[in-house]
Design a protein around this motif. Structure first.
Motif, PDB file in Angstrom:
ATOM      1  N   LEU A 169       0.817  -1.216   0.000  1.00 18.65           N
ATOM      2  CA  LEU A 169       0.000   0.000   0.000  1.00 18.65           C
ATOM      3  C   LEU A 169       0.853   1.270   0.000  1.00 18.65           C
ATOM      4  CD1 LEU A 169      -2.874  -1.187   2.350  1.00 18.65           C
ATOM      5  CD2 LEU A 169      -3.108  -0.499  -0.043  1.00 18.65           C
ATOM      6  N   ASP A 170       2.160   1.112  -0.191  1.00 22.99           N
ATOM      7  CA  ASP A 170       3.052   2.266  -0.203  1.00 22.99           C
ATOM      8  C   ASP A 170       2.853   3.046  -1.516  1.00 22.99           C
ATOM      9  OD1 ASP A 170       6.046   3.078   1.123  1.00 22.99           O
ATOM     10  OD2 ASP A 170       5.693   3.637  -0.968  1.00 22.99           O
ATOM     11  N   GLU A 171       2.404   4.297  -1.375  1.00 18.81           N
ATOM     12  CA  GLU A 171       2.047   5.063  -2.584  1.00 18.81           C
ATOM     13  C   GLU A 171       3.225   5.256  -3.526  1.00 18.81           C
ATOM     14  OE1 GLU A 171      -0.105   8.744  -1.933  1.00 18.81           O
ATOM     15  OE2 GLU A 171      -1.437   7.659  -0.543  1.00 18.81           O
ATOM     16  N   GLN A 172       4.392   5.547  -2.924  1.00 20.12           N
ATOM     17  CA  GLN A 172       5.574   5.763  -3.782  1.00 20.12           C
ATOM     18  C   GLN A 172       5.993   4.475  -4.477  1.00 20.12           C
ATOM     19  OE1 GLN A 172       8.706   7.543  -1.534  1.00 20.12           O
ATOM     20  NE2 GLN A 172       7.720   9.570  -1.543  1.00 20.12           N
ATOM     21  N   GLY A 173       5.894   3.372  -3.733  1.00 17.41           N
ATOM     22  CA  GLY A 173       6.241   2.081  -4.323  1.00 17.41           C
ATOM     23  C   GLY A 173       5.314   1.755  -5.482  1.00 17.41           C
ATOM     24  N   LEU A 174       4.036   1.978  -5.283  1.00 16.05           N
ATOM     25  CA  LEU A 174       3.064   1.692  -6.346  1.00 16.05           C
ATOM     26  C   LEU A 174       3.317   2.600  -7.556  1.00 16.05           C
ATOM     27  CD1 LEU A 174      -0.178   1.226  -4.192  1.00 16.05           C
ATOM     28  CD2 LEU A 174       1.166  -0.555  -5.323  1.00 16.05           C
ATOM     29  N   ALA A 175       3.657   3.859  -7.276  1.00 17.55           N
ATOM     30  CA  ALA A 175       3.926   4.795  -8.376  1.00 17.55           C
ATOM     31  C   ALA A 175       5.151   4.344  -9.162  1.00 17.55           C
ATOM     32  CB  ALA A 175       4.130   6.208  -7.823  1.00 17.55           C
ATOM     33  N   ARG A 176       6.187   3.885  -8.435  1.00 20.24           N
ATOM     34  CA  ARG A 176       7.409   3.437  -9.131  1.00 20.24           C
ATOM     35  C   ARG A 176       7.130   2.202  -9.971  1.00 20.24           C
ATOM     36  NH1 ARG A 176      10.857   3.146  -4.219  1.00 20.24           N
ATOM     37  NH2 ARG A 176      12.036   1.501  -5.247  1.00 20.24           N
ATOM     38  N   LEU A 177       6.321   1.296  -9.409  1.00 19.33           N
ATOM     39  CA  LEU A 177       5.973   0.089 -10.174  1.00 19.33           C
ATOM     40  C   LEU A 177       5.236   0.486 -11.454  1.00 19.33           C
ATOM     41  CD1 LEU A 177       5.738  -3.096 -10.166  1.00 19.33           C
ATOM     42  CD2 LEU A 177       3.468  -2.753  -9.188  1.00 19.33           C
TER      43      LEU A 177
END
Ligand code: ATP
Ligand code: MG
Length: 390
Positions: A58-66
């Protein structure tokens, strides 16, 4: 073809376990780059992918990077929060979709879905309150109490014989939302894996016959030795209906029980490749992971012919311990060399460095010219490893 994501693009997977690792292998073989999102720096898939986003689901930055990195996203872990898949779906094609995954994450919703598709499942009752606990009908006992969410490999389950045991088990499970299922007289357990494309095209693998020990898959045999063709067909048609009515895109596994009276009853489903489909890597023209790649890239789905009868044995962490002690200082490597000397043995290990009892460390698939031969070699391999015969 329109919407086809050609090799050279990057594909993303939510989850870094062994299913993600085998997805990465299949994607890389076809010439795709891969990115895995998993918080564990040593996750089996993260170790082999081109990129590893080390964050929570649920990490927003992680999801954005993916999302930035890849052209399409799939999942290998059924408990990825639906919110994460929804967030990703605003930016990239995500398969399976959040709504279908949400049904598979909730045993009660899953059972309602089976009923909507005219697929029978075990008699059951939802228990979310003390009043619902008291109102459970007698015919559901003896039963199995299962948490509605987050169960796997027999975790979050309790076998209960009486109302007193049921009440105690519900408290022990934390009083969370749960389903009490009648304990059914099983003759066999089987599963069907279907793969459906965004265009509605659907293919399936042959029916798998599965043996569980302590709630964990131990052995898969294909072709299923003990299931008549008409029942196999019934299971395959049921799995097609389940996928179609979810408007499912990707790989879906439906687990069934064959009862002693010959009836077929759905148990549960998984919105991803499944442990019972691992044999397909070595025994089918296309594996469940190849077809996961095809489904998410919009490539044609071709029916995956079984070219060799196969038996798959799961390799749990228990194999690394001497039978009478779980002390870490006595961890020993199983005698792979003797197993690898047998014909048709394909050893798969997931790159997990710490064996633990009941942890899935790898599997072994035996292929042969005949089902009898595959079974004989698998039993010999099991004997060499100290696993029971089947
Ligand atoms: P998985 O790892 O497949 O996700 P799980 O923890 O979700 O497993 P289930 O598949 O629901 O659990 O159950 C595990 C095993 O328990 C089944 O494979 C079967 O052997 C047994 N079992 C489950 N439900 C029933 C039932 N209603 N009657 C008899 N046996 C059952
Ligand atoms: Mg199961």
């Amino acid at each position: 073809m329109s919407g086809f994501i050609a090799p050279g693009a990057t594909l993303g997977v939510m989850g870094g376990g062994q299913l993600g690792r085998m997805f990465v292998h299949a994607a890389q073989q076809m010439g795709y780059f891969t990115v895995v999102l998993d918080s564990d720096p040593a996750s089996p898939a993260g170790l082999v992918a081109h990129h590893h986003v080390q964050t929570g689901y649920l990490d927003e930055q992680g999801l954005a990077r993916l999302a930035e990195r890849c052209a399409a996203i799939t999942t290998e872990f059924e408990n990825v929060p639906a919110a994460a898949l929804q967030a990703l779906a605003t930016r990239r094609p995500v398969s399976p979709g959040a709504a279908a995954v949400a049904v598979c994450q909730d045993r009660a919703a899953e059972k309602r879905h089976f009923a909507n598709c005219a697929v029978p499942c075990a008699p059951h009752a939802l228990i979310e309150t003390a009043a619902q606990l008291d109102a459970v009908p007698d015919h559901l006992l003896p039963g199995i109490l299962k948490t509605t969410r987050m169960g796997y490999d027999g975790k979050g389950q309790a076998r209960v014989g009486t109302r007193a045991e049921l009440a105690a088990a519900w408290v022990a499970l934390g009083g969370v939302s749960a389903v009490l299922e009648q304990r059914l007289p099983l003759a066999h357990e089987v599963s069907v894996i279907v793969v459906r494309g965004a265009d509605g095209q659907i293919v399936h693998f042959p029916l798998q016959q599965n043996l569980h020990r302590d709630g964990i898959l131990a052995v898969t045999q294909v072709p299923a030795p003990d299931v008549p063709p008409s029942l196999q067909q019934q299971a395959i048609e049921a799995a097609h209906r389940v996928a179609e009515s979810l408007d499912y895109v990707g790989v879906l596994c439906v687990e069934f029980f064959v009862l002693q009276d010959g009836r077929l009853v759905a148990n549960e489903m998984a919105p991803r490749p499944h442990n019972s489909g691992h044999y397909s890597v070595d025994a089918c023209e296309l594996s469940q992971f190849d077809l996961q790649v095809r489904a998410m890239t919009g490539a044609p789905l071709v029916a995956p012919r079984l070219h060799s009868p196969a038996v798959m044995l799961n390799l749990l962490g228990d194999l690394w311990f001497c039978a009478d002690t779980l002390a870490p200082e006595v961890i020993r490597e199983p005698d792979w060399a003797r197993v690898l000397a047998l014909p048709g043995v394909h050893l798969h290990q997931y790159g997990k460095t710490t064996p633990r009892p009941a942890r899935k460390m790898g599997h072994l698939t035996v292929t042969a010219a005949s089902a009898a031969q595959a079974r004989a070699v698998a039993i010999e391999a099991a004997g060499l490893l100290g696993l029971p015969a089947f």
